[in-house]
Design a protein around this motif. Sequence first.
Motif, PDB file in Angstrom:
ATOM      1  N   GLU A  22      -4.971   8.187  33.936  1.00  0.00           N
ATOM      2  CA  GLU A  22      -3.462   8.344  33.868  1.00  0.00           C
ATOM      3  C   GLU A  22      -2.815   9.994  34.954  1.00  0.00           C
ATOM      4  O   GLU A  22      -3.737  10.881  35.085  1.00  0.00           O
ATOM      5  N   ILE A  23      -2.036   9.987  35.548  1.00  0.00           N
ATOM      6  CA  ILE A  23      -2.007  10.861  36.252  1.00  0.00           C
ATOM      7  C   ILE A  23      -0.687  11.787  36.607  1.00  0.00           C
ATOM      8  O   ILE A  23       0.657  11.102  35.866  1.00  0.00           O
ATOM      9  N   PHE A  24      -0.245  13.062  36.214  1.00  0.00           N
ATOM     10  CA  PHE A  24      -0.254  13.946  35.331  1.00  0.00           C
ATOM     11  C   PHE A  24       1.219  13.061  34.241  1.00  0.00           C
ATOM     12  O   PHE A  24       1.869  13.473  33.869  1.00  0.00           O
ATOM     13  N   GLY A  25       0.698  12.081  33.654  1.00  0.00           N
ATOM     14  CA  GLY A  25       0.718  11.818  32.288  1.00  0.00           C
ATOM     15  C   GLY A  25       1.877  10.899  32.616  1.00  0.00           C
ATOM     16  O   GLY A  25       1.863  10.557  31.561  1.00  0.00           O
ATOM     17  N   ALA A  41     -11.383  18.087  51.153  1.00  0.00           N
ATOM     18  CA  ALA A  41     -11.623  18.229  49.499  1.00  0.00           C
ATOM     19  C   ALA A  41     -11.705  16.686  48.637  1.00  0.00           C
ATOM     20  O   ALA A  41     -11.560  15.949  49.121  1.00  0.00           O
ATOM     21  N   LYS A  42     -12.796  17.030  47.235  1.00  0.00           N
ATOM     22  CA  LYS A  42     -13.037  16.114  46.781  1.00  0.00           C
ATOM     23  C   LYS A  42     -11.429  15.579  46.117  1.00  0.00           C
ATOM     24  O   LYS A  42     -10.511  15.897  45.364  1.00  0.00           O
ATOM     25  N   MET A  43     -11.693  14.147  46.049  1.00  0.00           N
ATOM     26  CA  MET A  43     -10.490  13.162  45.760  1.00  0.00           C
ATOM     27  C   MET A  43     -10.855  12.036  44.596  1.00  0.00           C
ATOM     28  O   MET A  43     -12.262  11.303  45.363  1.00  0.00           O
ATOM     29  N   LEU A  44     -10.122  11.187  43.552  1.00  0.00           N
ATOM     30  CA  LEU A  44     -10.257  10.080  43.275  1.00  0.00           C
ATOM     31  C   LEU A  44      -9.767   9.021  43.751  1.00  0.00           C
ATOM     32  O   LEU A  44      -8.975   9.301  44.295  1.00  0.00           O
ATOM     33  N   ARG A  45     -10.679   8.083  43.700  1.00  0.00           N
ATOM     34  CA  ARG A  45     -10.287   6.960  44.481  1.00  0.00           C
ATOM     35  C   ARG A  45     -10.530   6.531  43.697  1.00  0.00           C
ATOM     36  O   ARG A  45     -11.123   5.609  43.037  1.00  0.00           O
ATOM     37  N   ILE A  46      -8.962   5.111  42.955  1.00  0.00           N
ATOM     38  CA  ILE A  46      -9.166   4.017  42.437  1.00  0.00           C
ATOM     39  C   ILE A  46      -8.179   2.895  43.166  1.00  0.00           C
ATOM     40  O   ILE A  46      -7.698   2.879  43.967  1.00  0.00           O
ATOM     41  N   ASP A  47      -9.154   1.606  43.147  1.00  0.00           N
ATOM     42  CA  ASP A  47      -8.979   0.254  43.337  1.00  0.00           C
ATOM     43  C   ASP A  47      -8.599   0.092  42.042  1.00  0.00           C
ATOM     44  O   ASP A  47      -9.529  -0.962  41.431  1.00  0.00           O
ATOM     45  N   VAL A  48      -7.005  -0.582  42.917  1.00  0.00           N
ATOM     46  CA  VAL A  48      -6.225  -1.447  41.530  1.00  0.00           C
ATOM     47  C   VAL A  48      -6.324  -3.451  41.134  1.00  0.00           C
ATOM     48  O   VAL A  48      -6.210  -3.496  42.521  1.00  0.00           O
ATOM     49  N   PRO A  49      -6.972  -3.995  41.007  1.00  0.00           N
ATOM     50  CA  PRO A  49      -6.738  -5.518  41.698  1.00  0.00           C
ATOM     51  C   PRO A  49      -5.420  -5.804  40.500  1.00  0.00           C
ATOM     52  O   PRO A  49      -4.845  -5.804  40.268  1.00  0.00           O
ATOM     53  N   VAL A  50      -5.157  -6.414  41.628  1.00  0.00           N
ATOM     54  CA  VAL A  50      -3.373  -7.093  42.124  1.00  0.00           C
ATOM     55  C   VAL A  50      -3.610  -8.229  41.038  1.00  0.00           C
ATOM     56  O   VAL A  50      -4.283  -9.443  41.757  1.00  0.00           O
ATOM     57  N   THR A  61      -5.331   0.303  46.924  1.00  0.00           N
ATOM     58  CA  THR A  61      -5.783   1.389  46.544  1.00  0.00           C
ATOM     59  C   THR A  61      -5.566   2.998  47.052  1.00  0.00           C
ATOM     60  O   THR A  61      -4.415   2.948  47.423  1.00  0.00           O
ATOM     61  N   PHE A  62      -5.666   3.924  45.932  1.00  0.00           N
ATOM     62  CA  PHE A  62      -4.549   5.278  45.334  1.00  0.00           C
ATOM     63  C   PHE A  62      -5.689   6.252  45.758  1.00  0.00           C
ATOM     64  O   PHE A  62      -6.750   6.158  44.974  1.00  0.00           O
ATOM     65  N   TYR A  63      -5.126   7.472  46.247  1.00  0.00           N
ATOM     66  CA  TYR A  63      -5.973   8.532  45.708  1.00  0.00           C
ATOM     67  C   TYR A  63      -5.514   9.869  45.206  1.00  0.00           C
ATOM     68  O   TYR A  63      -3.770   9.605  45.613  1.00  0.00           O
ATOM     69  N   SER A  68      -4.782  16.589  39.757  1.00  0.00           N
ATOM     70  CA  SER A  68      -3.121  15.605  39.445  1.00  0.00           C
ATOM     71  C   SER A  68      -3.353  14.250  38.142  1.00  0.00           C
ATOM     72  O   SER A  68      -3.364  14.096  37.294  1.00  0.00           O
ATOM     73  N   ILE A  69      -5.132  14.884  37.563  1.00  0.00           N
ATOM     74  CA  ILE A  69      -5.151  13.488  36.870  1.00  0.00           C
ATOM     75  C   ILE A  69      -5.175  14.128  34.916  1.00  0.00           C
ATOM     76  O   ILE A  69      -5.806  15.425  34.814  1.00  0.00           O
ATOM     77  N   PHE A  70      -4.659  13.513  34.946  1.00  0.00           N
ATOM     78  CA  PHE A  70      -4.324  13.821  33.897  1.00  0.00           C
ATOM     79  C   PHE A  70      -5.162  13.162  31.811  1.00  0.00           C
ATOM     80  O   PHE A  70      -5.211  14.394  31.117  1.00  0.00           O
ATOM     81  N   SER A  71      -5.345  12.140  32.118  1.00  0.00           N
ATOM     82  CA  SER A  71      -6.074  11.732  31.433  1.00  0.00           C
ATOM     83  C   SER A  71      -7.909  10.465  32.436  1.00  0.00           C
ATOM     84  O   SER A  71      -7.441   9.738  32.880  1.00  0.00           O
TER      85      SER A  71
END
Length: 115
Positions: A22-25, A41-50, A61-63, A68-71
Amino acid sequence: MTEAPEAKPIDETPKFEWAIVEIFGHRRHAGRTIEEERFGAKMLRIDVPVKGNPEQFGWQTFYYGGASIFSFVLTDEQSVMTVNKPYEPPSRQYLEDRTASRKDFEYPDDNEYED
């Protein structure tokens, strides 16, 4: 003489973790995640299956920065695919074709019902 230690091959495949983030809730993504360094900077990469089917539709892909990570919830691959699958309305029930069954029906003889 001492021998130099044998060099171990470096595993170049990234170590992804399946997670729901979750990003910023306000935004929620489910996919495979990894920490990467981008823009210094260290970032979170998340690959979401379409559409829950990466073989057919690919990955999106989102960075995100760490602040910004809420959970961050670890999960399994099947859960990620289920979360990203588009909504399918319940199927409708249809009556079977009655014309086909009438052809196979044997009508009783008229003489059976005579007194």
